[in-house]
Write an enzyme that holds these catalytic residues in place. Structure first.
Site, mmCIF file in Angstrom:
data_model
loop_
_atom_site.group_PDB
_atom_site.id
_atom_site.type_symbol
_atom_site.label_atom_id
_atom_site.label_comp_id
_atom_site.label_asym_id
_atom_site.label_seq_id
_atom_site.Cartn_x
_atom_site.Cartn_y
_atom_site.Cartn_z
ATOM 1 C CG HIS A 29 -2.208 -0.684 0.955
ATOM 2 N ND1 HIS A 29 -3.175 -0.702 0.191
ATOM 3 C CD2 HIS A 29 -2.691 -1.833 1.821
ATOM 4 C CE1 HIS A 29 -4.053 -1.555 0.390
ATOM 5 N NE2 HIS A 29 -3.693 -2.235 1.337
ATOM 6 C CB CYS A 59 -2.034 3.661 -4.367
ATOM 7 S SG CYS A 59 -3.085 2.492 -5.025
#
Length: 326
Positions: free
Chosen positions: A100, A152
């Site tokens: 992440h 991301c």
């Protein structure tokens, strides 16, 4: 002869966040696949590759992916710091992160999105663009440090690195809708703040307060140093040997794919898999720029709305990815 004597060092980090609401599925596969590629194609010795995954944290760690070192913020920075510290001129350093990412409020004036990029280790002890800038600044002259961040908001993860392919690079969006099942590799800032608040019990929206309370000297430099000191430390505009291949632009998400037909159903990161597909299709040397452009094309053809980016100096844009020996 100089190429043969080069040391090739790597730190590979895969965070699946097992048994949590943030669980991903392909991140450990990404770094295990890349470990094989580093050895078979790029001349890395297995003993010079450090693997950090959170497979051991899962109830069923699976086969081959467990690691004795969990990818906490402190452990990742320790592994990267040790790799940089042992580097000598001419060495090739590589960091692959799959997990992440997030964006945090920026302390820097003039930031177009007013947010900065960070990766999210398994303990939420964020590693920020300032930390990566500091690592690159410590490189000995002539050593290179390539980062692939399949996460991301990963564009711009090395603070102040020059954009070669990024948001200003003209690109078409995919006209194809993807039938591939995936989820974004992002945790919202608010979610991270809520999680840290629940651990500290402190009622404040200042993320630095929580991170310093929980991690003290292991927290990111961004939160440990006064804002002006951070700005002054990294104001240098001279070219350096940091090379960032990011899975997407700073304002985009990268996909974690759960039913990828192209990998025989094995979960993977869309960008990590695109890089592998490009490398398999072309045995010849590829420049950093060519690799990113071809990975963009693969993702577009697969229907993903993410645009990999390249940040590095002009010379390294055309340099061979990981200084391939052949």
């Amino acid at each position: 002869m100089e190429n043969i004597e080069r040391k090739r060092l790597a730190v590979l980090v895969g965070c699946n966040y097992p048994n949590t609401r943030n669980e991903l599925h392909g991140c450990i596969n990404d770094v295990l696949t890349m470990r094989d590629t580093l050895v078979s194609r790029f001349g890395f010795d297995l003993s010079d590759i450090q693997l950090l995954t959170d497979a051991a944290a899962a109830a069923d760690a699976g086969s081959g992916g467990s690691s004795s070192v969990l990818p906490t913020g402190a452990n990742i920075k320790k592994a990267l710091g040790e790799m940089v510290d042992q580097a000598k001129p001419g060495d090739v350093l590589y960091f692959h992160y799959s997990g992440h990412g997030t964006r945090i409020p920026s302390l820097k004036p003039g930031n177009p999105f007013r947010q900065d990029e960070a990766i999210v280790p398994c303990d939420f002890n964020l590693i920020t663009d300032v930390d990566f800038r500091q690592l690159v600044n410590r490189l000995p002259k002539g050593a290179s440090f390539t980062i692939i961040s399949d996460s991301c908001h990963s564009g711009g993860l090395i603070d102040k690195e020059k954009e070669q392919i990024g948001p200003s690079h003209v690109t078409e969006t995919s006209s194809k809708s993807s039938s591939i099942s995936s989820k974004p590799k992002a945790i919202a800032f608010e979610t991270i703040l809520h999680h840290l608040s629940s651990l500290t019990g402190i009622n404040t929206s200042d993320i630095a307060t929580h991170l310093l309370e929980l991690f003290a000297a292991d927290a990111s430099l961004k939160f440990r140093l006064p804002p002006l000191e951070v700005l002054d430390m990294f104001e240098s505009s001279k070219p350096d040997e940091g090379i960032l291949l990011s899975g997407c632009q700073a304002n985009e998400t990268s996909a974690d794919v759960t039913n990828a037909v192209m990998t025989g159903g094995k979960p993977c990161g869309a960008f990590s898999n695109a890089v592998q597909m490009v490398l398999k299709d072309r045995e010849v040397e590829l420049s950093n720029k060519k690799l990113v452009l071809l990975a963009r094309q693969v993702l577009k053809e697969q229907g993903f709305e993410q645009h990999p980016c390249l940040y590095c100096n002009d010379e390294n844009a055309d340099a061979t990815f990981l200084s391939q020996l052949e």
